[in-house]
Design an enzyme around this catalytic site. Sequence first.
Site, PDB file in Angstrom:
ATOM      1  N   TYR A 158      -1.489  -0.798 -12.581  1.00  4.47           N
ATOM      2  CA  TYR A 158      -2.696  -0.987 -11.746  1.00  4.47           C
ATOM      3  C   TYR A 158      -2.766   0.132 -10.705  1.00  4.47           C
ATOM      4  O   TYR A 158      -3.778   0.797 -10.547  1.00  4.47           O
ATOM      5  CB  TYR A 158      -2.656  -2.365 -11.058  1.00  4.47           C
ATOM      6  CG  TYR A 158      -3.443  -2.382  -9.766  1.00  4.47           C
ATOM      7  CD1 TYR A 158      -2.802  -2.244  -8.538  1.00  4.47           C
ATOM      8  CD2 TYR A 158      -4.816  -2.489  -9.787  1.00  4.47           C
ATOM      9  CE1 TYR A 158      -3.522  -2.216  -7.358  1.00  4.47           C
ATOM     10  CE2 TYR A 158      -5.545  -2.458  -8.607  1.00  4.47           C
ATOM     11  CZ  TYR A 158      -4.881  -2.317  -7.403  1.00  4.47           C
ATOM     12  OH  TYR A 158      -5.602  -2.278  -6.234  1.00  4.47           O
TER      13      TYR A 158
ATOM     14  N   LYS B  84      -5.540   3.487 -10.087  1.00  5.89           N
ATOM     15  CA  LYS B  84      -6.231   3.878  -8.862  1.00  5.89           C
ATOM     16  C   LYS B  84      -5.948   5.352  -8.565  1.00  5.89           C
ATOM     17  O   LYS B  84      -6.838   6.133  -8.238  1.00  5.89           O
ATOM     18  CB  LYS B  84      -5.776   3.014  -7.681  1.00  5.89           C
ATOM     19  CG  LYS B  84      -6.218   1.571  -7.738  1.00  5.89           C
ATOM     20  CD  LYS B  84      -7.713   1.436  -7.575  1.00  5.89           C
ATOM     21  CE  LYS B  84      -8.160  -0.016  -7.541  1.00  5.89           C
ATOM     22  NZ  LYS B  84      -9.623  -0.161  -7.415  1.00  5.89           N
TER      23      LYS B  84
ATOM     24  N   SER C  66      -6.823   2.390  -3.068  1.00  3.33           N
ATOM     25  CA  SER C  66      -5.829   1.455  -2.521  1.00  3.33           C
ATOM     26  C   SER C  66      -4.658   2.206  -1.910  1.00  3.33           C
ATOM     27  O   SER C  66      -4.280   3.280  -2.373  1.00  3.33           O
ATOM     28  CB  SER C  66      -5.322   0.552  -3.654  1.00  3.33           C
ATOM     29  OG  SER C  66      -4.144  -0.105  -3.253  1.00  3.33           O
TER      30      SER C  66
HETATM   31  C1  WQD Z   1       1.914  -8.654   0.503  1.00  4.70           C
HETATM   32  C2  WQD Z   1       3.306  -9.035   1.018  1.00  4.70           C
HETATM   33  C3  WQD Z   1       4.920  -9.363  -0.737  1.00  4.70           C
HETATM   34  C4  WQD Z   1       2.903 -12.869  -2.455  1.00  4.70           C
HETATM   35  C5  WQD Z   1      -1.230  -5.429  -3.629  1.00  4.70           C
HETATM   36  C6  WQD Z   1      -1.767  -4.201  -4.304  1.00  4.70           C
HETATM   37  C7  WQD Z   1      -2.795  -3.553  -3.432  1.00  4.70           C
HETATM   38  C8  WQD Z   1      -3.908  -4.505  -3.070  1.00  4.70           C
HETATM   39  C9  WQD Z   1      -3.332  -5.815  -2.529  1.00  4.70           C
HETATM   40  C10 WQD Z   1      -4.843  -5.474  -5.116  1.00  4.70           C
HETATM   41  C11 WQD Z   1       4.445  -8.327   0.276  1.00  4.70           C
HETATM   42  C12 WQD Z   1       4.670 -10.673   0.000  1.00  4.70           C
HETATM   43  C13 WQD Z   1       3.230 -11.771  -1.663  1.00  4.70           C
HETATM   44  C14 WQD Z   1       3.745 -14.015  -2.451  1.00  4.70           C
HETATM   45  C15 WQD Z   1       5.193 -12.919  -0.871  1.00  4.70           C
HETATM   46  N1  WQD Z   1      -4.854  -4.589  -4.115  1.00  4.70           N
HETATM   47  N2  WQD Z   1       4.361 -11.808  -0.884  1.00  4.70           N
HETATM   48  N3  WQD Z   1       4.866 -13.990  -1.656  1.00  4.70           N
HETATM   49  O1  WQD Z   1       1.665  -6.107  -2.903  1.00  4.70           O
HETATM   50  O2  WQD Z   1       1.017  -5.327  -0.545  1.00  4.70           O
HETATM   51  O3  WQD Z   1      -0.624  -5.073  -2.413  1.00  4.70           O
HETATM   52  O4  WQD Z   1      -2.320  -6.321  -3.408  1.00  4.70           O
HETATM   53  O5  WQD Z   1      -5.093  -6.642  -5.021  1.00  4.70           O
HETATM   54  O6  WQD Z   1      -3.317  -2.434  -4.119  1.00  4.70           O
HETATM   55  O7  WQD Z   1      -0.705  -3.277  -4.464  1.00  4.70           O
HETATM   56  O8  WQD Z   1      -0.090  -7.344  -1.537  1.00  4.70           O
HETATM   57  O9  WQD Z   1      -0.452  -9.724  -1.024  1.00  4.70           O
HETATM   58  O10 WQD Z   1       0.811  -9.127  -3.140  1.00  4.70           O
HETATM   59  O11 WQD Z   1       1.914  -8.809  -0.923  1.00  4.70           O
HETATM   60  O12 WQD Z   1       6.224 -12.929  -0.148  1.00  4.70           O
HETATM   61  O13 WQD Z   1       3.507 -15.034  -3.161  1.00  4.70           O
HETATM   62  O14 WQD Z   1       3.535 -10.438   0.799  1.00  4.70           O
HETATM   63  O15 WQD Z   1       6.315  -9.210  -1.031  1.00  4.70           O
HETATM   64  O16 WQD Z   1       5.479  -8.052   1.211  1.00  4.70           O
HETATM   65  P1  WQD Z   1       0.632  -5.937  -1.850  1.00  4.70           P
HETATM   66  P2  WQD Z   1       0.512  -8.821  -1.716  1.00  4.70           P
END
Ligand code: WQD
Length: 339
Positions: free
Chosen positions: A150, A154, A125
């Site tokens: 998590y 990785k 990731s």
């Molecule tokens: C994306 C953007 C949030 C939810 C994580 C893991 C990564 C991968 C994907 C695991 C960010 C914003 C999110 C919400 C929001 N694998 N957001 N409201 O954090 O980039 O990556 O998930 O699943 O390894 O680290 O992905 O989709 O959580 O967030 O505003 O309800 O959306 O702040 O900018 P992330 P995400």
Amino acid sequence: MKNILITGGAGFIGSHVALELLESGYNVVVYDNLVNSSKESLKRVEELTDKSIKFYEGDCLDEDYLLEVLKNEEIEAVIHCAALKAVGESVKKPLMYYHNNITGTLSLLSAMDKANVKNIIFSSSATVYGKPKSVPITEDFPKGECTNPYGWTKSMMEQIMTDLYTSDNSWKVVLLRYFNPIGAHKSGRIGEDPKGIPNNLLPYVTQVAIGKLPYLHVYGNDYDTKDGTGVRDYIHVVDLAKGHVKAIDNLSKLNGVEVINLATGKGYSVLDIINTFEKVNGIKINYKIEARRDGDIAQSYADATKAKELIGWVAQNGLEKMLEDSWRWQKNNPNGYEQ
Ligand code: WQD
């Protein structure tokens, strides 16, 4: 190279990888404990491809069973997707995450070593980069400080596989660093089916769109980005799956440990996602700007050149297709795979 084992192959990424491998003529064996997935996904992959999948319900912590499957199915390479992946849950339950993800991987690698199966494609990731010094991110960037257990699992699993190669050069290790996988197969029959309230942006958006959740919480609009909201490199899950097939196709020419970003090279903000989703699907997404989420970074997007040069892979689908396909899956499956 024909028989491929996918751990966690019933999950969101794994089921899409299984479909693309079958379409490319490989034989697919899936090993999954179904803790965060459904066998229904595999049944649908079989319907979509008109091919069959050998399924074993098992846990990566069960080394003996893994060894039996590796031998009986004459597996030639393993795609290791099985892991717990909820960032927030990993902060609350670190021992469960380290045990499941790390011990499970040690068990898998030990079984592979005993079975003399030394080709592994690992579901890693972009989170291993931590807070990048700049963007776009290339594979030679140093790994960073992960912001949750998590992410550390990785990063540690990458190190374990690297050290294994150092000890025995007959291993081939491909570390695929996923950026943000979203979307679903164009049929709308397989897709992301998170348990409980979604952690990730897209399943949360589609559940707001279908009326299961009242509005989207936008975690911060005061980042140093074009509109203040977080920027990520969203990649269509079918493109991601095809990247795994390309890695398998090219294994013979890969040497040792190869790190490859699977990404589009484009960054989109949370507001870009909301506005584009509304445009392509004709649905209003209610949202509220709230405080930043602990551990989030402002920007993460990749330079995807190495994947193109090394394994001849380039993401084909743009953001609009990703969001159309995400919605089709959710609209057709309001409760995911639940019958
Ligand atoms: C994306 C953007 C949030 C939810 C994580 C893991 C990564 C991968 C994907 C695991 C960010 C914003 C999110 C919400 C929001 N694998 N957001 N409201 O954090 O980039 O990556 O998930 O699943 O390894 O680290 O992905 O989709 O959580 O967030 O505003 O309800 O959306 O702040 O900018 P992330 P995400």
